[in-house]
Design a protein around this motif. Structure first.
Motif, PDB file in Angstrom:
ATOM      1  N   LEU A  94     -18.022  -4.145 -46.396  1.00 56.76           N
ATOM      2  CA  LEU A  94     -17.371  -5.424 -46.927  1.00 56.76           C
ATOM      3  C   LEU A  94     -16.413  -5.681 -48.559  1.00 56.76           C
ATOM      4  O   LEU A  94     -16.010  -6.297 -48.749  1.00 56.76           O
ATOM      5  N   THR A  95     -17.398  -4.881 -49.202  1.00 53.19           N
ATOM      6  CA  THR A  95     -17.217  -5.169 -50.492  1.00 53.19           C
ATOM      7  C   THR A  95     -16.248  -4.049 -50.818  1.00 53.19           C
ATOM      8  O   THR A  95     -15.433  -4.475 -52.032  1.00 53.19           O
ATOM      9  N   LEU A 118     -24.098   2.008 -36.791  1.00 57.85           N
ATOM     10  CA  LEU A 118     -23.655   2.252 -36.740  1.00 57.85           C
ATOM     11  C   LEU A 118     -21.887   0.520 -36.930  1.00 57.85           C
ATOM     12  O   LEU A 118     -21.110   0.465 -36.998  1.00 57.85           O
ATOM     13  N   GLY A 119     -23.372   0.139 -35.977  1.00 57.58           N
ATOM     14  CA  GLY A 119     -22.179  -0.939 -36.029  1.00 57.58           C
ATOM     15  C   GLY A 119     -22.421  -1.957 -36.963  1.00 57.58           C
ATOM     16  O   GLY A 119     -20.721  -3.363 -36.787  1.00 57.58           O
ATOM     17  N   GLY A 120     -22.838  -1.632 -37.613  1.00 57.66           N
ATOM     18  CA  GLY A 120     -22.785  -2.512 -39.293  1.00 57.66           C
ATOM     19  C   GLY A 120     -21.701  -2.172 -39.886  1.00 57.66           C
ATOM     20  O   GLY A 120     -19.951  -3.441 -40.746  1.00 57.66           O
ATOM     21  N   CYS A 171     -15.799  -3.291 -40.532  1.00 57.48           N
ATOM     22  CA  CYS A 171     -14.026  -2.998 -40.911  1.00 57.48           C
ATOM     23  C   CYS A 171     -13.833  -4.372 -39.936  1.00 57.48           C
ATOM     24  O   CYS A 171     -12.735  -4.101 -40.275  1.00 57.48           O
ATOM     25  N   GLY A 172     -14.393  -5.068 -39.140  1.00 57.00           N
ATOM     26  CA  GLY A 172     -13.707  -5.624 -38.660  1.00 57.00           C
ATOM     27  C   GLY A 172     -13.298  -7.597 -39.466  1.00 57.00           C
ATOM     28  O   GLY A 172     -11.665  -7.699 -39.128  1.00 57.00           O
ATOM     29  N   VAL A 173     -14.085  -7.824 -39.484  1.00 55.43           N
ATOM     30  CA  VAL A 173     -13.551  -8.580 -41.041  1.00 55.43           C
ATOM     31  C   VAL A 173     -12.699  -8.855 -42.229  1.00 55.43           C
ATOM     32  O   VAL A 173     -11.959  -9.173 -42.475  1.00 55.43           O
ATOM     33  N   SER A 174     -12.699  -7.092 -42.275  1.00 54.05           N
ATOM     34  CA  SER A 174     -12.339  -6.518 -43.423  1.00 54.05           C
ATOM     35  C   SER A 174     -10.760  -6.018 -42.927  1.00 54.05           C
ATOM     36  O   SER A 174      -9.799  -6.625 -43.886  1.00 54.05           O
ATOM     37  N   SER A 175     -10.488  -6.054 -41.762  1.00 55.41           N
ATOM     38  CA  SER A 175      -8.802  -5.960 -41.261  1.00 55.41           C
ATOM     39  C   SER A 175      -8.405  -7.505 -41.199  1.00 55.41           C
ATOM     40  O   SER A 175      -6.833  -7.106 -41.180  1.00 55.41           O
ATOM     41  N   TYR A 234     -27.789  -2.206 -41.206  1.00 59.38           N
ATOM     42  CA  TYR A 234     -27.427  -2.989 -40.140  1.00 59.38           C
ATOM     43  C   TYR A 234     -26.669  -3.709 -41.361  1.00 59.38           C
ATOM     44  O   TYR A 234     -25.232  -3.619 -41.348  1.00 59.38           O
ATOM     45  N   LYS A 235     -27.144  -4.215 -41.301  1.00 64.07           N
ATOM     46  CA  LYS A 235     -26.337  -5.652 -42.032  1.00 64.07           C
ATOM     47  C   LYS A 235     -25.754  -4.788 -43.916  1.00 64.07           C
ATOM     48  O   LYS A 235     -25.225  -5.161 -45.009  1.00 64.07           O
ATOM     49  N   ARG A 236     -26.971  -3.756 -44.524  1.00 64.39           N
ATOM     50  CA  ARG A 236     -26.221  -3.338 -45.408  1.00 64.39           C
ATOM     51  C   ARG A 236     -24.748  -2.358 -45.028  1.00 64.39           C
ATOM     52  O   ARG A 236     -24.107  -1.918 -45.882  1.00 64.39           O
ATOM     53  N   LEU A 237     -24.668  -1.770 -44.274  1.00 63.33           N
ATOM     54  CA  LEU A 237     -23.717  -1.125 -43.654  1.00 63.33           C
ATOM     55  C   LEU A 237     -22.567  -2.452 -44.242  1.00 63.33           C
ATOM     56  O   LEU A 237     -21.240  -2.124 -44.599  1.00 63.33           O
TER      57      LEU A 237
END
Length: 549
Positions: free
Chosen positions: A145-146, A218-220, A225-229, A137-140
């Motif tokens: 984000l990266t 998939l929640g990762g 994507c939420g933070v990236s948006s 999860y954290k890797r995704l």
């Protein structure tokens, strides 16, 4: 004297599974070995609650083994501090003093083993830390984000001019991606394809387990994507403000409002807030999301139709449909609205075998491994439960009386509930991908696995169910569903009769005997963690629910 029901030790339950509050430091399921009880003058160990040691007394007819009252919360491993416990303990202490009067002094002076220290790990620490810093999860999340940060840096340095020109599109694109990761209709198709494509004997086990990990986490991608948006929208808004001559105050104002709503929604989804204030998280996430979607439409229309030189808007459909922003927003809207098109109010039959659980019955058969959502009020709250079904005429849900809604099912059973017509697939559905599987459930977690016993399944499953007072808490009907199978296929451990087991060791032993490819567990966060870690240490692939499954 009459024999009142007494507690000889405090218990707290986890989805209906009773645990004494004296675990070892290594596992909350570990059991301290105790001497066997002997009748007629034998010795019995009584681990008194709130004492610093154990005391040994001769067996007396005045002391009988009794069932402890499970707590109203089916998951917590916390000490139950209510007044009933205090009264029960005082009754037992009176019995202790009566026995001590007739005991030899030597027996009282025997060495007393120290009480095992109780683990102080909170559920929140298990959720945030004990599941590991480098989970899938954290890797995704980090990868997602990266990639977005790299693209933004390239845009800011002039090496990615398209991204600089279309920064708002990248923000909307991330919103579309996070929406797809939570689209239950789409994921139902994705899970079905995964099972059909990989559920074959010749597919390597490593590919199956990697796919299971990815789909479970998939929640990762959703959170990444939420933070990236938000980051992309900040970048787009910065560029717009710098070039305010070619923009309008309306566009800047709408974009700023969307940014505030996205930030609020992300803040509410932060693990600490989500864990401590789950209802706040759900309602904020839902209503802020809907409001933001409406404003995204306004933003897209204003941005595409704005003419900077005359400072007017050309609101033509032909101009809108040609832009990617319009297509992305249309897709977001479709996938958000889709599940709501299937919402309907249906009749239900609710029965309560005990004060700790209710059984909700619906019409229509459902495939094994599928979950569903129900609600007393569709715009305020939804609750997900595993589905029990033989795949024919009806299906049911087993709801532990934990929160306000599930407790109301016991105290005031409704005649109708709101449901979503599209049931969704989760981790249990992926059982169909494997050949031999051990399913481990504690308490009401059994409901998500019973269907694999009641209807044909591509996987050969072995079920391990640990619960307290199986028939008393969950009813005769649930007990009979788990009965009638060979003991090597279905292992039911009633802690009210057989005591508290080491569930992690039970899972490993069952997996080895069954020659299982994978173990799937449904328990509380701490219990799932222990089972998964124990199985992995034994070289057995294992999966359990994560906090953002």
């Amino acid at each position: 004297m009459d024999n009142p029901e007494m507690k000889v030790a405090r218990f707290s339950s986890c989805r209906g599974v009773a645990f004494e509050i004296n675990p070892t430091k290594t596992s909350p399921f570990a059991v301290t070995p105790q001497p066997e009880e002997e009748s007629n003058g034998g010795w019995v160990w009584l681990p008194w609650a709130q004492r610093s040691s154990f005391k040994v007394f001769p067996m007396s007819s005045a002391i009988q083994r009794s069932l402890s009252r499970p707590s109203s919360h089916f998951c917590d491993l916390e000490v139950d501090e209510d007044n009933d416990d205090d009264r029960m303990i005082s009754i037992v202490e009176d019995e202790e003093r009566d026995i001590e009067k007739h005991m030899p002094v030597e027996a009282i002076k025997q060495d007393q083993p120290p009480k095992v220290a109780r683990s102080n790990n909170s559920r929140l620490s298990v959720i945030l830390l004990d599941q590991g810093l480098f989970t899938v999860y954290k890797r995704l999340f980090v990868v997602c984000l990266t990639l977005n940060v790299i693209a933004m840096v390239l845009a800011a340095t002039g090496n990615f001019p398209y991204a600089k020109r279309k920064a708002a599109l990248f923000s909307i694109g991330n919103i579309l991606a996070l929406t797809l990761c939570r689209s239950e209709a789409l994921l139902r198709i994705v899970f079905w394809i995964a099972v059909k494509a990989l559920g074959r004997p010749w597919v390597p086990l490593a590919i199956k387990t990697a796919t299971t990990s990815f789909l479970q986490c998939l929640g990762g991608i959703h959170s990444g994507c939420g933070v990236s948006s938000i980051i992309w929208l900040v970048y787009a808004l910065t560029l717009t403000v710098k070039d305010s001559e070619n923009s309008s105050p309306e566009i800047i104002g709408v974009a700023s409002t969307i940014l505030s709503l996205l930030f609020l929604s992300s803040l509410a989804a932060f693990p600490l807030v989500r864990h401590l204030h789950h209802n706040v998280f759900e309602r904020t996430h839902r209503f802020a999301g809907w409001t933001a979607l409406i404003l995204v439409w306004v933003f897209v229309i204003l941005t595409i139709c704005y003419e900077p030189i005359p400072k007017t808007y050309d609101l033509s459909i032909s101009r809108l449909v040609k832009e990617e922003e319009f297509c992305f927003t249309l897709a977001i809207t479709f996938f958000i609205i889709l599940p709501w098109l299937t919402v309907r109010r249906v009749p239900v039959k609710v029965s309560a075998p005990s004060g700790h659980a209710s059984i909700i019955k619906f019409e229509g058969g459902v495939q094994a491994g599928i979950l569903g959502r129900i609600s007393p009020s569709p715009f305020s709250e939804w609750h997900a439960f595993g589905i029990i079904s033989d795949g024919q005429k009806e299906h049911m849900m087993l709801a532990g009386a934990v929160g306000d809604f599930t407790k109301s099912l016991v105290s005031d059973p409704p005649s109708h509930l709101w449901v979503r017509g599209v049931h969704f697939a989760g981790l249990p559905y992926l059982v169909n991908m494997y050949e031999r599987v051990v399913l481990v459930a504690t308490g009401s977690g059994i409901c998500v696995f019973l269907s694999f016993l009641l209807q044909p399944c591509s996987a050969d499953v072995c079920l391990v169910w640990v619960a307290k007072g199986v028939e008393q808490n969950f009813g005769k009907e649930i007990k009979e569903m788990a009965s009638g199978f060979p003991k090597e296929k279905v292992i039911v451990h009633d802690t009210a009769i057989s005591g508290r087991p080491n569930v992690a060791e039970m899972s490993v032993d069952a997996a080895k005997r069954w020659n299982a490819q994978v173990v799937i567990v449904t328990s509380n966060p701490e219990g799932s963690r222990d089972v998964v870690n124990k199985c992995k240490a034994a070289g057995i692939a294992a999966f359990g629910p994560i906090w953002d499954s």
